[in-house]
Design a protein around this motif. Structure first.
Motif, PDB file in Angstrom:
ATOM      1  N   LEU A  91       0.808  -1.220   0.000  1.00  0.00           N
ATOM      2  CA  LEU A  91       0.000   0.000   0.000  1.00  0.00           C
ATOM      3  C   LEU A  91       0.845   1.275   0.000  1.00  0.00           C
ATOM      4  N   ILE A  92       2.152   1.146   0.196  1.00  0.00           N
ATOM      5  CA  ILE A  92       3.017   2.311   0.345  1.00  0.00           C
ATOM      6  C   ILE A  92       3.659   2.686  -0.989  1.00  0.00           C
ATOM      7  N   ASN A  93       3.566   3.971  -1.334  1.00  0.00           N
ATOM      8  CA  ASN A  93       4.152   4.501  -2.561  1.00  0.00           C
ATOM      9  C   ASN A  93       5.378   5.358  -2.239  1.00  0.00           C
ATOM     10  N   ALA A  94       6.168   5.636  -3.245  1.00  0.00           N
ATOM     11  CA  ALA A  94       7.409   6.387  -3.049  1.00  0.00           C
ATOM     12  C   ALA A  94       7.160   7.774  -2.461  1.00  0.00           C
ATOM     13  N   GLU A  95       6.040   8.398  -2.806  1.00  0.00           N
ATOM     14  CA  GLU A  95       5.760   9.769  -2.360  1.00  0.00           C
ATOM     15  C   GLU A  95       5.099   9.840  -0.986  1.00  0.00           C
ATOM     16  N   ASP A  96       4.862   8.718  -0.345  1.00  0.00           N
ATOM     17  CA  ASP A  96       4.168   8.712   0.944  1.00  0.00           C
ATOM     18  C   ASP A  96       5.062   9.187   2.093  1.00  0.00           C
ATOM     19  N   PHE A  97       4.410   9.795   3.080  1.00  0.00           N
ATOM     20  CA  PHE A  97       5.048  10.147   4.351  1.00  0.00           C
ATOM     21  C   PHE A  97       4.322   9.315   5.400  1.00  0.00           C
ATOM     22  N   VAL A  98       4.990   8.318   5.931  1.00  0.00           N
ATOM     23  CA  VAL A  98       4.332   7.211   6.628  1.00  0.00           C
ATOM     24  C   VAL A  98       4.684   7.194   8.112  1.00  0.00           C
ATOM     25  N   TYR A  99       3.659   6.969   8.942  1.00  0.00           N
ATOM     26  CA  TYR A  99       3.905   6.676  10.353  1.00  0.00           C
ATOM     27  C   TYR A  99       3.819   5.170  10.551  1.00  0.00           C
ATOM     28  N   VAL A 100       4.814   4.607  11.225  1.00  0.00           N
ATOM     29  CA  VAL A 100       4.838   3.182  11.536  1.00  0.00           C
ATOM     30  C   VAL A 100       4.841   3.023  13.051  1.00  0.00           C
ATOM     31  N   ASP A 101       3.786   2.461  13.576  1.00  0.00           N
ATOM     32  CA  ASP A 101       3.636   2.255  15.003  1.00  0.00           C
ATOM     33  C   ASP A 101       4.531   1.118  15.485  1.00  0.00           C
ATOM     34  N   ALA A 102       4.909   1.165  16.760  1.00  0.00           N
ATOM     35  CA  ALA A 102       5.654   0.052  17.350  1.00  0.00           C
ATOM     36  C   ALA A 102       4.758  -1.189  17.399  1.00  0.00           C
ATOM     37  N   ALA A 112       9.040  -6.364   5.099  1.00  0.00           N
ATOM     38  CA  ALA A 112       8.508  -6.668   3.769  1.00  0.00           C
ATOM     39  C   ALA A 112       8.642  -5.520   2.774  1.00  0.00           C
ATOM     40  N   LEU A 113       9.092  -4.349   3.229  1.00  0.00           N
ATOM     41  CA  LEU A 113       9.197  -3.197   2.329  1.00  0.00           C
ATOM     42  C   LEU A 113      10.188  -3.471   1.208  1.00  0.00           C
ATOM     43  N   ASN A 114       9.779  -3.105   0.004  1.00  0.00           N
ATOM     44  CA  ASN A 114      10.675  -3.251  -1.144  1.00  0.00           C
ATOM     45  C   ASN A 114      10.219  -2.317  -2.254  1.00  0.00           C
ATOM     46  N   GLY A 115      11.030  -2.176  -3.267  1.00  0.00           N
ATOM     47  CA  GLY A 115      10.669  -1.360  -4.421  1.00  0.00           C
ATOM     48  C   GLY A 115      10.420   0.093  -4.069  1.00  0.00           C
ATOM     49  N   PRO A 116       9.368   0.709  -4.650  1.00  0.00           N
ATOM     50  CA  PRO A 116       9.090   2.132  -4.415  1.00  0.00           C
ATOM     51  C   PRO A 116       8.867   2.494  -2.944  1.00  0.00           C
ATOM     52  N   ALA A 117       8.390   1.538  -2.156  1.00  0.00           N
ATOM     53  CA  ALA A 117       8.142   1.818  -0.730  1.00  0.00           C
ATOM     54  C   ALA A 117       9.422   2.203   0.000  1.00  0.00           C
ATOM     55  N   LEU A 118      10.569   1.790  -0.491  1.00  0.00           N
ATOM     56  CA  LEU A 118      11.837   2.127   0.152  1.00  0.00           C
ATOM     57  C   LEU A 118      12.186   3.606  -0.029  1.00  0.00           C
ATOM     58  N   GLU A 119      11.526   4.264  -0.992  1.00  0.00           N
ATOM     59  CA  GLU A 119      11.792   5.683  -1.245  1.00  0.00           C
ATOM     60  C   GLU A 119      10.886   6.597  -0.414  1.00  0.00           C
ATOM     61  N   ALA A 120       9.896   6.032   0.254  1.00  0.00           N
ATOM     62  CA  ALA A 120       9.010   6.834   1.089  1.00  0.00           C
ATOM     63  C   ALA A 120       9.755   7.344   2.320  1.00  0.00           C
ATOM     64  N   HIS A 121       9.180   8.343   3.007  1.00  0.00           N
ATOM     65  CA  HIS A 121       9.743   8.858   4.242  1.00  0.00           C
ATOM     66  C   HIS A 121       8.945   8.290   5.415  1.00  0.00           C
ATOM     67  N   TYR A 122       9.642   7.969   6.509  1.00  0.00           N
ATOM     68  CA  TYR A 122       9.006   7.281   7.631  1.00  0.00           C
ATOM     69  C   TYR A 122       9.279   7.983   8.958  1.00  0.00           C
ATOM     70  N   VAL A 123       8.270   7.919   9.822  1.00  0.00           N
ATOM     71  CA  VAL A 123       8.408   8.279  11.232  1.00  0.00           C
ATOM     72  C   VAL A 123       7.922   7.079  12.024  1.00  0.00           C
ATOM     73  N   THR A 124       8.666   6.676  13.037  1.00  0.00           N
ATOM     74  CA  THR A 124       8.248   5.532  13.847  1.00  0.00           C
ATOM     75  C   THR A 124       8.646   5.738  15.303  1.00  0.00           C
ATOM     76  N   ASN A 125       7.853   5.191  16.211  1.00  0.00           N
ATOM     77  CA  ASN A 125       8.226   5.199  17.626  1.00  0.00           C
ATOM     78  C   ASN A 125       8.750   3.836  18.065  1.00  0.00           C
ATOM     79  N   GLY A 126       9.016   2.969  17.104  1.00  0.00           N
ATOM     80  CA  GLY A 126       9.559   1.642  17.392  1.00  0.00           C
ATOM     81  C   GLY A 126      11.067   1.604  17.174  1.00  0.00           C
ATOM     82  N   ILE A 127      11.828   1.255  18.200  1.00  0.00           N
ATOM     83  CA  ILE A 127      13.282   1.226  18.088  1.00  0.00           C
ATOM     84  C   ILE A 127      13.735   0.209  17.036  1.00  0.00           C
TER      85      ILE A 127
END
Length: 251
Positions: A91-102, A112-127
């Protein structure tokens, strides 16, 4: 085998797995499909389980307060989490700004992230999530705050304040329980507050929940059921789909 003996075995299996299909029960009890369906109908009539299409689940509203460690949770529902994770990553595209919960389901998604999803920007509270995202050369930001050792999540007022600075296109969340009357819940109030803060800043919200979490209620409320979509391997009760979007990977 007497009916009451079958009833006890069915309920024991549900207590362990939360949900079971008719086929699983047939194999476990060495009984015919017609016998199991009659047993489920009777147990449903007695209010001891919920009979759903193709199987049964424990009644909604089981109140819990336990919090397994991150390591313990990683050993549970492994194949289910994997199928959910792959669907979420897609579901993640290269232009996404994504929050990933712990959480373990969201950590499986990061794996499982691969392809265009690796170009997205992420914020996470999980170490563990931040470490893995960095290893994949992703753009990743960690909010400040306190580290909760049991779940390896950053929590506290500083984390909540930090998340208020962002606008996420997508948020992928974890929860310990999902119930129609209680919504998405978790044991720790501070962790729930961080989750709720992320949800308020996201345009599209997905809770990654395997089928064992349905019908469970924990002390701290994250959000109402209608505030987010559910991505699961299998939804044990079609009524959830009347209250929010439910996407199943086992179809």
């Amino acid at each position: 085998m007497l009916a009451e003996e079958r009833f006890a075995l069915i309920l024991d299996l549900l207590a362990e797995k939360r949900t079971a299909t008719v086929q699983e029960l047939c194999e476990a009890l060495n009984a015919s499909e017609s016998t199991i369906r009659r047993d489920l109908t009777e147990l449903d009539r007695q209010g001891r389980l919920n009979k759903v299409h193709g199987g049964a689940t424990l009644p909604n509203g089981q109140f819990l307060a336990d919090e397994p460690t991150m390591a313990a949770k990683e050993s549970l529902a492994v194949s289910q989490k994997q199928s959910i994770a792959e669907a979420a990553a897609a579901l993640i595209n290269a232009e996404d700004f994504v929050y990933v919960d712990a959480g373990t389901s969201t950590l499986a998604m990061v794996r499982a992230l691969n392809g265009p999803a690796l170009e997205a920007h992420y914020v996470t509270n999980g170490i563990a999530h931040a470490r893995l995202l960095a290893q994949k050369s992703c753009h990743v930001c960690l909010p400040g705050g306190l580290l909760r050792p049991r779940t390896e999540a950053i929590i506290g007022a500083a984390a909540v304040t930090a998340l208020q600075q962002f606008n996420f296109t997508k948020a992928f969340m974890g929860a310990n329980g999902v119930a129609m009357e209680a919504g998405f819940t978790t044991p720790d109030p501070e962790e729930a507050a961080v989750k709720a803060a992320a949800i308020r800043r996201a345009r599209q919200i997905w809770f990654l929940t395997d089928d064992s979490k349905f019908g469970r209620i924990y002390p701290a409320v994250i959000s109402a059921l209608g505030d987010a979509a559910i991505l699961t391997n299998r939804c044990p009760d079609p009524k959830y789909g009347q209250l929010t979007l439910v996407k199943e990977t086992e179809r």
